[in-house]
Design a protein around this motif. Sequence first.
Motif, PDB file in Angstrom:
ATOM      1  N   LEU A   1     -13.227   1.991   5.965  1.00 55.46           N
ATOM      2  CA  LEU A   1     -12.937   1.438   7.178  1.00 55.46           C
ATOM      3  C   LEU A   1     -12.796  -0.107   7.053  1.00 55.46           C
ATOM      4  O   LEU A   1     -11.620  -0.762   7.344  1.00 55.46           O
ATOM      5  CB  LEU A   1     -13.777   1.579   8.315  1.00 55.46           C
ATOM      6  CG  LEU A   1     -14.045   3.159   8.649  1.00 55.46           C
ATOM      7  CD1 LEU A   1     -15.139   3.449  10.038  1.00 55.46           C
ATOM      8  CD2 LEU A   1     -12.639   3.718   9.245  1.00 55.46           C
ATOM      9  N   PHE A   2     -13.524  -0.645   6.415  1.00 56.89           N
ATOM     10  CA  PHE A   2     -13.626  -2.206   6.256  1.00 56.89           C
ATOM     11  C   PHE A   2     -12.396  -2.361   5.309  1.00 56.89           C
ATOM     12  O   PHE A   2     -11.546  -3.394   5.456  1.00 56.89           O
ATOM     13  CB  PHE A   2     -14.939  -2.756   5.460  1.00 56.89           C
ATOM     14  CG  PHE A   2     -14.651  -4.055   5.099  1.00 56.89           C
ATOM     15  CD1 PHE A   2     -15.160  -4.920   6.129  1.00 56.89           C
ATOM     16  CD2 PHE A   2     -14.315  -4.801   4.049  1.00 56.89           C
ATOM     17  CE1 PHE A   2     -15.255  -6.402   5.819  1.00 56.89           C
ATOM     18  CE2 PHE A   2     -14.107  -5.959   3.852  1.00 56.89           C
ATOM     19  CZ  PHE A   2     -14.425  -6.838   4.668  1.00 56.89           C
ATOM     20  N   GLY A   3     -12.040  -1.466   4.300  1.00 54.94           N
ATOM     21  CA  GLY A   3     -10.948  -1.647   3.524  1.00 54.94           C
ATOM     22  C   GLY A   3      -9.572  -1.689   4.065  1.00 54.94           C
ATOM     23  O   GLY A   3      -8.976  -2.502   3.772  1.00 54.94           O
ATOM     24  N   ILE A   4      -9.435  -0.671   4.927  1.00 58.86           N
ATOM     25  CA  ILE A   4      -8.214  -0.542   5.763  1.00 58.86           C
ATOM     26  C   ILE A   4      -8.243  -1.734   6.627  1.00 58.86           C
ATOM     27  O   ILE A   4      -6.713  -2.416   6.504  1.00 58.86           O
ATOM     28  CB  ILE A   4      -8.342   0.635   6.873  1.00 58.86           C
ATOM     29  CG1 ILE A   4      -8.476   1.918   5.929  1.00 58.86           C
ATOM     30  CG2 ILE A   4      -7.334   0.404   7.820  1.00 58.86           C
ATOM     31  CD1 ILE A   4      -8.332   3.099   6.654  1.00 58.86           C
ATOM     32  N   LEU A   5      -9.144  -2.116   7.272  1.00 54.15           N
ATOM     33  CA  LEU A   5      -9.066  -3.677   8.034  1.00 54.15           C
ATOM     34  C   LEU A   5      -8.649  -4.756   7.126  1.00 54.15           C
ATOM     35  O   LEU A   5      -7.874  -5.806   7.198  1.00 54.15           O
ATOM     36  CB  LEU A   5     -10.367  -3.833   8.648  1.00 54.15           C
ATOM     37  CG  LEU A   5     -10.210  -4.562  10.284  1.00 54.15           C
ATOM     38  CD1 LEU A   5      -9.344  -3.799  10.751  1.00 54.15           C
ATOM     39  CD2 LEU A   5     -11.764  -4.515  10.747  1.00 54.15           C
ATOM     40  N   ASN A   6      -9.289  -4.767   5.899  1.00 58.97           N
ATOM     41  CA  ASN A   6      -9.121  -6.071   5.026  1.00 58.97           C
ATOM     42  C   ASN A   6      -7.831  -5.989   4.444  1.00 58.97           C
ATOM     43  O   ASN A   6      -7.002  -7.113   4.185  1.00 58.97           O
ATOM     44  CB  ASN A   6     -10.380  -6.137   3.973  1.00 58.97           C
ATOM     45  CG  ASN A   6     -10.072  -7.163   3.156  1.00 58.97           C
ATOM     46  OD1 ASN A   6     -10.192  -8.310   3.697  1.00 58.97           O
ATOM     47  ND2 ASN A   6     -10.099  -6.973   1.882  1.00 58.97           N
ATOM     48  N   VAL A   7      -7.233  -4.820   4.070  1.00 56.83           N
ATOM     49  CA  VAL A   7      -5.977  -4.820   3.501  1.00 56.83           C
ATOM     50  C   VAL A   7      -4.810  -5.577   4.638  1.00 56.83           C
ATOM     51  O   VAL A   7      -4.013  -6.196   4.249  1.00 56.83           O
ATOM     52  CB  VAL A   7      -5.422  -3.178   3.117  1.00 56.83           C
ATOM     53  CG1 VAL A   7      -4.078  -3.234   2.855  1.00 56.83           C
ATOM     54  CG2 VAL A   7      -6.308  -2.885   2.144  1.00 56.83           C
ATOM     55  N   GLY A   8      -5.036  -5.089   5.715  1.00 58.57           N
ATOM     56  CA  GLY A   8      -4.200  -5.572   7.092  1.00 58.57           C
ATOM     57  C   GLY A   8      -4.490  -7.048   6.930  1.00 58.57           C
ATOM     58  O   GLY A   8      -3.708  -7.714   7.278  1.00 58.57           O
TER      59      GLY A   8
ATOM     60  N   ALA B   1      -5.477  -3.537  11.468  1.00 63.34           N
ATOM     61  CA  ALA B   1      -5.962  -2.056  11.261  1.00 63.34           C
ATOM     62  C   ALA B   1      -4.737  -1.169  10.963  1.00 63.34           C
ATOM     63  O   ALA B   1      -4.669  -0.182  10.037  1.00 63.34           O
ATOM     64  CB  ALA B   1      -6.824  -1.699  12.365  1.00 63.34           C
ATOM     65  N   VAL B   2      -3.650  -1.153  11.907  1.00 63.15           N
ATOM     66  CA  VAL B   2      -2.311  -0.371  11.725  1.00 63.15           C
ATOM     67  C   VAL B   2      -1.746  -0.717  10.377  1.00 63.15           C
ATOM     68  O   VAL B   2      -1.520   0.212   9.499  1.00 63.15           O
ATOM     69  CB  VAL B   2      -1.372  -0.575  12.718  1.00 63.15           C
ATOM     70  CG1 VAL B   2      -0.082   0.095  12.513  1.00 63.15           C
ATOM     71  CG2 VAL B   2      -1.920  -0.234  14.129  1.00 63.15           C
ATOM     72  N   ILE B   3      -1.396  -2.069   9.931  1.00 62.06           N
ATOM     73  CA  ILE B   3      -0.914  -2.220   8.659  1.00 62.06           C
ATOM     74  C   ILE B   3      -1.866  -1.562   7.445  1.00 62.06           C
ATOM     75  O   ILE B   3      -1.320  -0.955   6.496  1.00 62.06           O
ATOM     76  CB  ILE B   3      -0.590  -3.678   8.339  1.00 62.06           C
ATOM     77  CG1 ILE B   3       0.517  -4.202   9.403  1.00 62.06           C
ATOM     78  CG2 ILE B   3      -0.652  -4.184   7.030  1.00 62.06           C
ATOM     79  CD1 ILE B   3       1.938  -3.638   8.797  1.00 62.06           C
ATOM     80  N   GLY B   4      -3.053  -1.934   7.539  1.00 62.45           N
ATOM     81  CA  GLY B   4      -4.037  -1.383   6.352  1.00 62.45           C
ATOM     82  C   GLY B   4      -4.094  -0.013   6.692  1.00 62.45           C
ATOM     83  O   GLY B   4      -3.829   0.476   5.463  1.00 62.45           O
ATOM     84  N   ALA B   5      -3.904   0.899   7.644  1.00 62.22           N
ATOM     85  CA  ALA B   5      -3.858   2.215   7.645  1.00 62.22           C
ATOM     86  C   ALA B   5      -2.594   2.758   7.045  1.00 62.22           C
ATOM     87  O   ALA B   5      -2.548   3.677   6.118  1.00 62.22           O
ATOM     88  CB  ALA B   5      -3.919   2.670   8.962  1.00 62.22           C
ATOM     89  N   ILE B   6      -1.496   2.078   7.215  1.00 61.72           N
ATOM     90  CA  ILE B   6      -0.204   2.259   6.652  1.00 61.72           C
ATOM     91  C   ILE B   6      -0.465   2.254   5.116  1.00 61.72           C
ATOM     92  O   ILE B   6       0.373   2.956   4.484  1.00 61.72           O
ATOM     93  CB  ILE B   6       0.959   1.448   7.256  1.00 61.72           C
ATOM     94  CG1 ILE B   6       1.078   1.993   8.665  1.00 61.72           C
ATOM     95  CG2 ILE B   6       2.314   1.679   6.408  1.00 61.72           C
ATOM     96  CD1 ILE B   6       2.258   0.762   9.393  1.00 61.72           C
ATOM     97  N   SER B   7      -1.019   1.186   4.651  1.00 64.30           N
ATOM     98  CA  SER B   7      -1.031   1.148   3.207  1.00 64.30           C
ATOM     99  C   SER B   7      -2.057   2.174   2.735  1.00 64.30           C
ATOM    100  O   SER B   7      -1.825   2.621   1.284  1.00 64.30           O
ATOM    101  CB  SER B   7      -1.486  -0.514   3.033  1.00 64.30           C
ATOM    102  OG  SER B   7      -1.904  -0.484   1.713  1.00 64.30           O
ATOM    103  N   VAL B   8      -3.114   2.081   3.335  1.00 58.20           N
ATOM    104  CA  VAL B   8      -4.364   3.087   2.854  1.00 58.20           C
ATOM    105  C   VAL B   8      -4.270   4.447   2.761  1.00 58.20           C
ATOM    106  O   VAL B   8      -4.561   5.140   1.930  1.00 58.20           O
ATOM    107  CB  VAL B   8      -5.694   2.384   3.131  1.00 58.20           C
ATOM    108  CG1 VAL B   8      -6.893   3.131   2.648  1.00 58.20           C
ATOM    109  CG2 VAL B   8      -5.790   0.761   2.784  1.00 58.20           C
ATOM    110  N   LEU B   9      -3.996   4.854   4.073  1.00 59.61           N
ATOM    111  CA  LEU B   9      -3.931   6.410   4.295  1.00 59.61           C
ATOM    112  C   LEU B   9      -3.026   7.133   3.197  1.00 59.61           C
ATOM    113  O   LEU B   9      -3.586   8.290   2.828  1.00 59.61           O
ATOM    114  CB  LEU B   9      -3.758   6.680   5.718  1.00 59.61           C
ATOM    115  CG  LEU B   9      -4.710   6.210   6.730  1.00 59.61           C
ATOM    116  CD1 LEU B   9      -4.579   6.592   8.021  1.00 59.61           C
ATOM    117  CD2 LEU B   9      -6.075   6.815   6.174  1.00 59.61           C
TER     118      LEU B   9
END
Lengths: 400, 454
Positions: free
Chosen positions: A71-78, A95-103
Amino acid sequence: MKFLQNLFDNLKPNFEKGGKWEKFHTLYEGHRTIAFAPDLTTGPRGAQIKDAVDLKRVMITVVIAMVPALLFGILNVGHQHFLMSGEEATWLDKAVIGAISVLPILIVSYAVGLGTEFTFCVIRNHPISEGYLVTGMLIALVMPPAIPLWQVALATIFAVVIGKEVFGGTGMNILNVAMTARAFLYFAYPAQISGDQVWTYMGDKTPVDGFSGATALAVAYNAGVEGQPVSQALAEHNTVLGDGLFSFSNLFMGWIPGSIGETSTLMALLGAAILIGTGVASWKIIVSGFAGAYIMGLVMNIFAVNEYMAMSPEYHWVMGGLAFGIVFMATDPVSAAQTETGKWIYGLLIGFLTVIIRVTNPAYPEGIMLAVLFMNVFAPLIDYYVVKANKNRRLQRATV
Amino acid sequence: MSKTIKLKKGFDIKLAGKAEKQLVDFKRAKTFAIKPADFMGMQRPKVTVNEGDSVKAGTPILFDKAMESVQYVAPVSGEIVEIKRGEKRKLLEIKILADAEITYESFEKFTESSLKTLTKETAVALLCKGGVWPQLIQRPFGIVANPQDSPKAIFISGFDTNPLSPDYAFTLKGEEKYFQAGVLVLQKLTSGKVHLGLELDAEIAPVFANVQGVQVNKFSGQHPVGNVGIHIHHIDPINKGEIIWTISPFGVVQIGKLFIEGRYDASKIVAVTGSEAKNAAYAKTFIGACVDTLVNGNIKNDHIRVVSGNVLTGEKIAPDGYLGYYANQITLIPEGDYEEFLGWLKPSSTKLSFHKALGLLSFLNRSKEYVVDTNAHGEERPFVVTGAFEKVLPMDILPTYLFKAIVSEDFDEMEELGLYEVIEEDVAICEFIDPSKNELQKLVRNGIELLMYS
């Protein structure tokens, strides 16, 4: 849940001997035992009752321990994405950008890995093992956010086949499977998994002027070469993105560029707390791993010939993937040392090696991956001597 | 020199259904059976009676062709009603329909003072003839002792830490005289000492309180601290080529009765235990009794498993099956043949576990008595988790490496890693806690057989 049970019961004849999908019975059983804990009972002789624990529960505990890092990773990527582009953004945007990249990376890792695993189970007629629950998550968390998905897929297949299945599947592998995936990419596609541009998810944005995507480790290494104190170099790095990107507290929190799940020391420690509290991972490996890095940091200080060697040892704890690697990779029970004494030595040497590789090797800014893999190979040797000492005690007793 | 050993490793399994300390008048069983499979190491069992023969308590009915001097005798008097054989005519059971009044074969009698001048030869001959010899178990291997051997020591464990195990203070009440006589006989069999292991800081059962001629060693810790194998390991460990004999306190009493009373007395008090027993208490019966009178009318529902012995090392028997030769309890527990939706994920405080992995909350309440059924909670898997067996086996042995040596049939490794020091019961607790659900007791027996017959 009766309907689900009925569904499985209705499908069952197809998977039984003589059924049309007979070959795939292991997949059927694998899925059924995930939905329902099986109705197997103890045998007629021996233990008539069994502990409520099973491998699925052990594995899911490890997965849960990695959730904070994910979760932290997703947020941090964003967060890094918007830092890089210099735009203001809300946490939701991040969070959205992070999720788009990580998921997608996570999904590819699980889909490809499980697919490979299932194929092997069907071919070899093995039951489906739970190990990949953990490996799938680990592989995703050690990938840089900008990695092409086909590379994730390729690395996953390589790791599952060469890292695990050729040795006989879960429990038989020598190397940590997720580290094998990372190492594969490192050596097969060095251009894409090193350098300054892969640690931040760019998307279609362009970076602000003067942006550097370098990691703290790279900055520290260059500082050593250029003769500038490391703490100063870290403090002055990337001021275009604001002050203190590589301050100790920021490094500890993990708001820095890096692989998806590895940046935050805090989240790794949170995971460690879960793993140690539940007794799933060896606290000995974790404690000795951190201790080893610190001790080697001090030794470097004593013999310091450049600024990197003179760096305060606690920085080694918070830079790069050391914390994540020690907590989640080094503790993998299959590839780690298996004797209790061996675990102390194994952890300590991982800490030592990580720092040595970081500080003295110009080719690899991060040492934890190679340290873990190297010690995976040497763990049986450590155990060999611990076991031998046990045998010797027995032998000596006989001759006295 | 008496020794005190404090052990930290181990795990006490606390189950519901402990036997009340009272003797309940269960109806006496009608039939009794001797099962050759109870005697480890028996190679070629040969029956010496035919269906229809009448026997007295103490009449030989069976022997092992590989060790002919040891007689296996009828526990009660009556008629041999069935000699049950399985595939390939394998002998399964010799069934006896018991007389209403038990009559006994008579053997030579001794007084306590004449026991002191007993020679080893006379003692061995009477033990073998009188049917009590199979109570002596040889380590290594956990097989019936060989009368021609001379063990370096004999070990008795005076407390049982298995789940719901009976209390010797109750089951052997009033047997002091016989226990003492039994010890005197055992002294003749070994050049070394007779060791009696007792629980540290616990009240000493009267039967053990004033016994002479033994070295008392005290132990504290959790199960398997009561196992005689653990005592041997810490007091006088077995090295290659050495032999130790072990015997249960009941066996010692039985020997005492044979020498003092001149008869084979198979009567014993067994505990009827388990969460499904309506009346968990003690019952007076004989070796090899049919358990139907203890089970019928005494169970809370029909879907149960009857275990001869305790839940760690016992054997599943039919509700009208027979008590094992060495069993001193039966345990009635629920069958666990059900599927549970996401059973591997659900948090639970009612499922007993040694582990603390996600959702297993039983560690929060270790003093609670748990109801545990026979569900295996998962399928068999390769060894993955490390360090768990090491926490429950209080021996300087590396269990995982020993198990792996057996799996790979590496004879040298098995020997060097300590297979001479363990039998099934010692690793039973490992089998219970194993997240990979391996049958470790069976594995250890396989390893022992590899070593024995190679």
